[in-house]
Design an enzyme around this catalytic site. Structure first.
Site, PDB file in Angstrom:
ATOM      1  N   GLU A  14     -23.389  -4.425 -31.911  1.00  0.00           N
ATOM      2  CA  GLU A  14     -23.964  -3.415 -32.809  1.00  0.00           C
ATOM      3  C   GLU A  14     -25.351  -3.826 -33.315  1.00  0.00           C
ATOM      4  O   GLU A  14     -26.240  -2.978 -33.466  1.00  0.00           O
ATOM      5  CB  GLU A  14     -23.009  -3.172 -33.985  1.00  0.00           C
ATOM      6  CG  GLU A  14     -23.437  -2.063 -34.917  1.00  0.00           C
ATOM      7  CD  GLU A  14     -22.372  -1.790 -35.978  1.00  0.00           C
ATOM      8  OE1 GLU A  14     -21.544  -0.901 -35.771  1.00  0.00           O
ATOM      9  OE2 GLU A  14     -22.376  -2.494 -37.017  1.00  0.00           O
ATOM     10  N   PHE A  65     -13.022   0.815 -23.465  1.00  0.00           N
ATOM     11  CA  PHE A  65     -12.445  -0.480 -23.096  1.00  0.00           C
ATOM     12  C   PHE A  65     -11.093  -0.626 -23.760  1.00  0.00           C
ATOM     13  O   PHE A  65     -10.965  -0.412 -24.972  1.00  0.00           O
ATOM     14  CB  PHE A  65     -13.360  -1.634 -23.538  1.00  0.00           C
ATOM     15  CG  PHE A  65     -14.621  -1.726 -22.723  1.00  0.00           C
ATOM     16  CD1 PHE A  65     -15.616  -0.770 -22.870  1.00  0.00           C
ATOM     17  CD2 PHE A  65     -14.806  -2.749 -21.804  1.00  0.00           C
ATOM     18  CE1 PHE A  65     -16.783  -0.822 -22.112  1.00  0.00           C
ATOM     19  CE2 PHE A  65     -15.962  -2.811 -21.039  1.00  0.00           C
ATOM     20  CZ  PHE A  65     -16.942  -1.852 -21.189  1.00  0.00           C
ATOM     21  N   ALA A  66     -10.084  -0.987 -22.953  1.00  0.00           N
ATOM     22  CA  ALA A  66      -8.742  -1.208 -23.492  1.00  0.00           C
ATOM     23  C   ALA A  66      -8.237  -2.540 -22.948  1.00  0.00           C
ATOM     24  O   ALA A  66      -7.539  -2.580 -21.930  1.00  0.00           O
ATOM     25  CB  ALA A  66      -7.819  -0.057 -23.110  1.00  0.00           C
ATOM     26  N   HIS A 111     -23.881   5.181 -38.752  1.00  0.00           N
ATOM     27  CA  HIS A 111     -22.684   4.450 -39.176  1.00  0.00           C
ATOM     28  C   HIS A 111     -22.150   5.058 -40.475  1.00  0.00           C
ATOM     29  O   HIS A 111     -22.909   5.249 -41.425  1.00  0.00           O
ATOM     30  CB  HIS A 111     -23.040   2.981 -39.386  1.00  0.00           C
ATOM     31  CG  HIS A 111     -21.841   2.095 -39.491  1.00  0.00           C
ATOM     32  ND1 HIS A 111     -20.963   2.179 -40.545  1.00  0.00           N
ATOM     33  CD2 HIS A 111     -21.360   1.141 -38.668  1.00  0.00           C
ATOM     34  CE1 HIS A 111     -19.995   1.301 -40.371  1.00  0.00           C
ATOM     35  NE2 HIS A 111     -20.217   0.655 -39.243  1.00  0.00           N
ATOM     36  N   ASP A 119     -15.630   3.329 -28.843  1.00  0.00           N
ATOM     37  CA  ASP A 119     -14.485   2.464 -29.136  1.00  0.00           C
ATOM     38  C   ASP A 119     -13.196   3.193 -28.765  1.00  0.00           C
ATOM     39  O   ASP A 119     -13.137   4.423 -28.800  1.00  0.00           O
ATOM     40  CB  ASP A 119     -14.426   2.153 -30.645  1.00  0.00           C
ATOM     41  CG  ASP A 119     -15.204   0.903 -31.016  1.00  0.00           C
ATOM     42  OD1 ASP A 119     -16.003   0.424 -30.194  1.00  0.00           O
ATOM     43  OD2 ASP A 119     -15.005   0.424 -32.154  1.00  0.00           O
ATOM     44  N   VAL A 120     -12.145   2.441 -28.507  1.00  0.00           N
ATOM     45  CA  VAL A 120     -10.866   3.046 -28.123  1.00  0.00           C
ATOM     46  C   VAL A 120      -9.910   3.197 -29.309  1.00  0.00           C
ATOM     47  O   VAL A 120      -8.971   4.004 -29.250  1.00  0.00           O
ATOM     48  CB  VAL A 120     -10.179   2.227 -27.002  1.00  0.00           C
ATOM     49  CG1 VAL A 120      -9.581   0.919 -27.520  1.00  0.00           C
ATOM     50  CG2 VAL A 120      -9.122   3.040 -26.286  1.00  0.00           C
ATOM     51  N   ASP A 121     -10.155   2.460 -30.379  1.00  0.00           N
ATOM     52  CA  ASP A 121      -9.236   2.502 -31.526  1.00  0.00           C
ATOM     53  C   ASP A 121      -9.554   3.716 -32.393  1.00  0.00           C
ATOM     54  O   ASP A 121      -9.796   3.617 -33.593  1.00  0.00           O
ATOM     55  CB  ASP A 121      -9.309   1.196 -32.338  1.00  0.00           C
ATOM     56  CG  ASP A 121     -10.711   0.860 -32.792  1.00  0.00           C
ATOM     57  OD1 ASP A 121     -11.677   1.370 -32.192  1.00  0.00           O
ATOM     58  OD2 ASP A 121     -10.844   0.077 -33.758  1.00  0.00           O
ATOM     59  N   ASP A 143     -14.427   6.887 -40.692  1.00  0.00           N
ATOM     60  CA  ASP A 143     -13.387   5.922 -41.030  1.00  0.00           C
ATOM     61  C   ASP A 143     -12.910   6.266 -42.432  1.00  0.00           C
ATOM     62  O   ASP A 143     -13.688   6.186 -43.387  1.00  0.00           O
ATOM     63  CB  ASP A 143     -13.982   4.505 -40.969  1.00  0.00           C
ATOM     64  CG  ASP A 143     -12.949   3.437 -41.286  1.00  0.00           C
ATOM     65  OD1 ASP A 143     -11.890   3.766 -41.863  1.00  0.00           O
ATOM     66  OD2 ASP A 143     -13.215   2.270 -40.967  1.00  0.00           O
ATOM     67  N   TYR A 202      -5.342  -3.729 -27.145  1.00  0.00           N
ATOM     68  CA  TYR A 202      -5.986  -2.442 -27.402  1.00  0.00           C
ATOM     69  C   TYR A 202      -5.539  -1.352 -26.434  1.00  0.00           C
ATOM     70  O   TYR A 202      -5.906  -0.187 -26.597  1.00  0.00           O
ATOM     71  CB  TYR A 202      -7.505  -2.594 -27.422  1.00  0.00           C
ATOM     72  CG  TYR A 202      -8.012  -3.034 -28.780  1.00  0.00           C
ATOM     73  CD1 TYR A 202      -7.523  -4.190 -29.373  1.00  0.00           C
ATOM     74  CD2 TYR A 202      -8.956  -2.294 -29.478  1.00  0.00           C
ATOM     75  CE1 TYR A 202      -7.958  -4.594 -30.614  1.00  0.00           C
ATOM     76  CE2 TYR A 202      -9.398  -2.698 -30.729  1.00  0.00           C
ATOM     77  CZ  TYR A 202      -8.897  -3.843 -31.292  1.00  0.00           C
ATOM     78  OH  TYR A 202      -9.331  -4.239 -32.526  1.00  0.00           O
TER      79      TYR A 202
HETATM   80  C1  5GW Z   1      -9.498  -7.789 -30.449  1.00  0.00           C
HETATM   81  C2  5GW Z   1      -9.452  -8.513 -31.625  1.00  0.00           C
HETATM   82  C3  5GW Z   1     -10.415  -8.329 -32.582  1.00  0.00           C
HETATM   83  C4  5GW Z   1     -11.402  -7.394 -32.340  1.00  0.00           C
HETATM   84  C5  5GW Z   1     -11.455  -6.661 -31.167  1.00  0.00           C
HETATM   85  C6  5GW Z   1     -10.508  -6.849 -30.199  1.00  0.00           C
HETATM   86  C7  5GW Z   1     -10.529  -6.052 -28.962  1.00  0.00           C
HETATM   87  C8  5GW Z   1     -11.477  -5.050 -28.764  1.00  0.00           C
HETATM   88  C9  5GW Z   1      -9.538  -6.215 -27.934  1.00  0.00           C
HETATM   89  O1  5GW Z   1      -8.644  -7.084 -27.961  1.00  0.00           O
HETATM   90  N1  5GW Z   1      -9.537  -5.378 -26.840  1.00  0.00           N
HETATM   91  C10 5GW Z   1     -10.484  -4.412 -26.702  1.00  0.00           C
HETATM   92  O2  5GW Z   1     -10.428  -3.646 -25.716  1.00  0.00           O
HETATM   93  N2  5GW Z   1     -11.472  -4.249 -27.649  1.00  0.00           N
HETATM   94  C11 5GW Z   1     -12.494  -3.215 -27.420  1.00  0.00           C
HETATM   95  O3  5GW Z   1     -13.644  -3.468 -28.205  1.00  0.00           O
HETATM   96  C12 5GW Z   1     -11.960  -1.843 -27.815  1.00  0.00           C
HETATM   97  O4  5GW Z   1     -12.518  -0.859 -26.993  1.00  0.00           O
HETATM   98  C13 5GW Z   1     -12.472  -1.739 -29.236  1.00  0.00           C
HETATM   99  O5  5GW Z   1     -12.514  -0.401 -29.697  1.00  0.00           O
HETATM  100  C14 5GW Z   1     -13.850  -2.375 -29.099  1.00  0.00           C
HETATM  101  C15 5GW Z   1     -14.465  -2.878 -30.410  1.00  0.00           C
HETATM  102  O6  5GW Z   1     -13.543  -3.624 -31.161  1.00  0.00           O
HETATM  103  P1  5GW Z   1     -12.999  -3.043 -32.546  1.00  0.00           P
HETATM  104  O7  5GW Z   1     -12.706  -1.588 -32.356  1.00  0.00           O
HETATM  105  O8  5GW Z   1     -11.853  -3.884 -33.010  1.00  0.00           O
HETATM  106  O9  5GW Z   1     -14.240  -3.226 -33.499  1.00  0.00           O
HETATM  107  P2  5GW Z   1     -14.520  -2.489 -34.906  1.00  0.00           P
HETATM  108  O10 5GW Z   1     -15.912  -2.896 -35.269  1.00  0.00           O
HETATM  109  O11 5GW Z   1     -14.390  -1.002 -34.692  1.00  0.00           O
HETATM  110  O12 5GW Z   1     -13.486  -2.989 -35.872  1.00  0.00           O
HETATM  111 MN    MN Z   2     -13.299   0.186 -33.355  1.00  0.00          MN
END
Ligand code: 5GW
Ligand code: MN
Length: 272
Positions: A218, A36-37, A148, A126-128, A241, A41
């Site tokens: 999660e 998801f992007a 995890h 996740d995409v990040d 991480d 993101y």
């Molecule tokens: C935006 C603000 C805070 C947290 C998440 C978002 C966000 C997540 C976004 O604006 N757009 C989006 O596509 N995401 C999707 O949700 C991404 O695929 C992201 O990898 C996934 C999970 O959010 P993360 O990666 O911020 O969560 P953590 O638990 O890895 O920090």
């Molecule tokens: Mn993430």
């Protein structure tokens, strides 16, 4: 190396990739990687795709299922033979918790309508993130989850399961096998469909009670895996991480979080 229900735990050195590659190539297996992007993101997608081309399921057929609110912003990345990008437009949600949790509903919907006709396995991540070492068919199984990185060495009592009995994600203190990461799971399309269906329904039941599980999707994933045991478990090599302070680090870090600064947007740091 093996769970009490005889599911292998996948670490470097526990498998022979040459044999596994031959088996999966004979089946001409195809794999869908869902990501998801949404909104900002999108910036992570280029590095994600470029490194996936280098390290993810090399030599196999791959569909990149990219869910986004801005299809036109998907970066042009040169792909190898047998691999393609499938843009999938979805709506945006205002709250980041909803963006994260609605992934379950979205994957459920598209699995039933589309993925089931196109691929055998789904890998949902996740995409990040970026790939830095190979992630191949050794991960594939009916249903798999990933340990995890902050909790794989920890005792059950510090796992951050949902502890309020009113929530559908509730896990009693004396239960729980592992703490699984929300950012990497998968299996056959049929199994991922069951998982996402049940997690989505649980999220909606909580919502009706004005509840939101402590770690969102999660938490629900962890509940699902408690009562539907994964047939394979991926070690934290598959979701690492570098910010995590850990007494033990895996030899290989295959898939790593990309540094980001969200402190302004949310208050979401895990106590490790
Ligand atoms: C935006 C603000 C805070 C947290 C998440 C978002 C966000 C997540 C976004 O604006 N757009 C989006 O596509 N995401 C999707 O949700 C991404 O695929 C992201 O990898 C996934 C999970 O959010 P993360 O990666 O911020 O969560 P953590 O638990 O890895 O920090
Ligand atoms: Mn993430």
């Amino acid at each position: 190396m093996m769970t009490p229900w005889f599911a292998p735990i996948i670490w470097e050195g526990t498998y022979n990739l040459k044999i596994l590659n031959e088996q999966f190539r004979l089946r001409n297996v195809s794999i869908g990687l869902t990501v998801f992007a949404i909104k900002k993101y999108m910036t992570f997608l280029k590095g994600f795709l470029q490194t996936a081309e280098r390290y993810f399921m090399t030599g196999h057929r791959v569909n990149y299922y990219i869910f986004t609110d801005r299809v036109e912003a998907i970066p042009k990345v040169k792909l190898r033979k047998g691999r393609k990008i499938v843009p999938l437009k979805i709506q945006n949600y205002l709250r980041w918790q909803d963006i994260s949790m609605r992934r379950m509903e979205t994957i459920r919907n598209f699995s039933q309508q589309q993925f089931i006709h196109e691929v055998e396995y789904l890998v949902c991540v996740d995409v990040d993130m970026i790939f830095r070492h190979p992630v191949g068919v050794e991960i594939l199984s009916e249903l798999f989850g990933t340990l995890h990185p902050a909790f794989y060495f920890a005792e059950r009592d510090i796992f951050t399961y949902e502890r309020r009995p009113d929530s559908q994600a509730y896990i009693p203190p004396e239960e729980g096998d592992f703490y699984y990461a929300g950012g990497f799971f998968g299996g056959t399309v049929a199994e991922v469909c069951k998982l996402t269906e049940m997690c989505h329904k649980a999220i909606m039941m909580d919502k009706e009670k004005n509840l939101e599980a402590v770690w969102h999707d999660e938490s629900h994933l962890n509940k699902y895996f408690l009562y539907h045991k994964p047939t394979k478990i991926l070690s934290p090599e598959y979701l690492w991480d570098d910010n995590i302070i850990s007494p033990k680090k895996p030899k290989i870090k295959r898939f790593l979080t990309v540094g980001k600064n969200h402190s302004a947007i949310r208050n979401k740091r895990r106590a490790v």
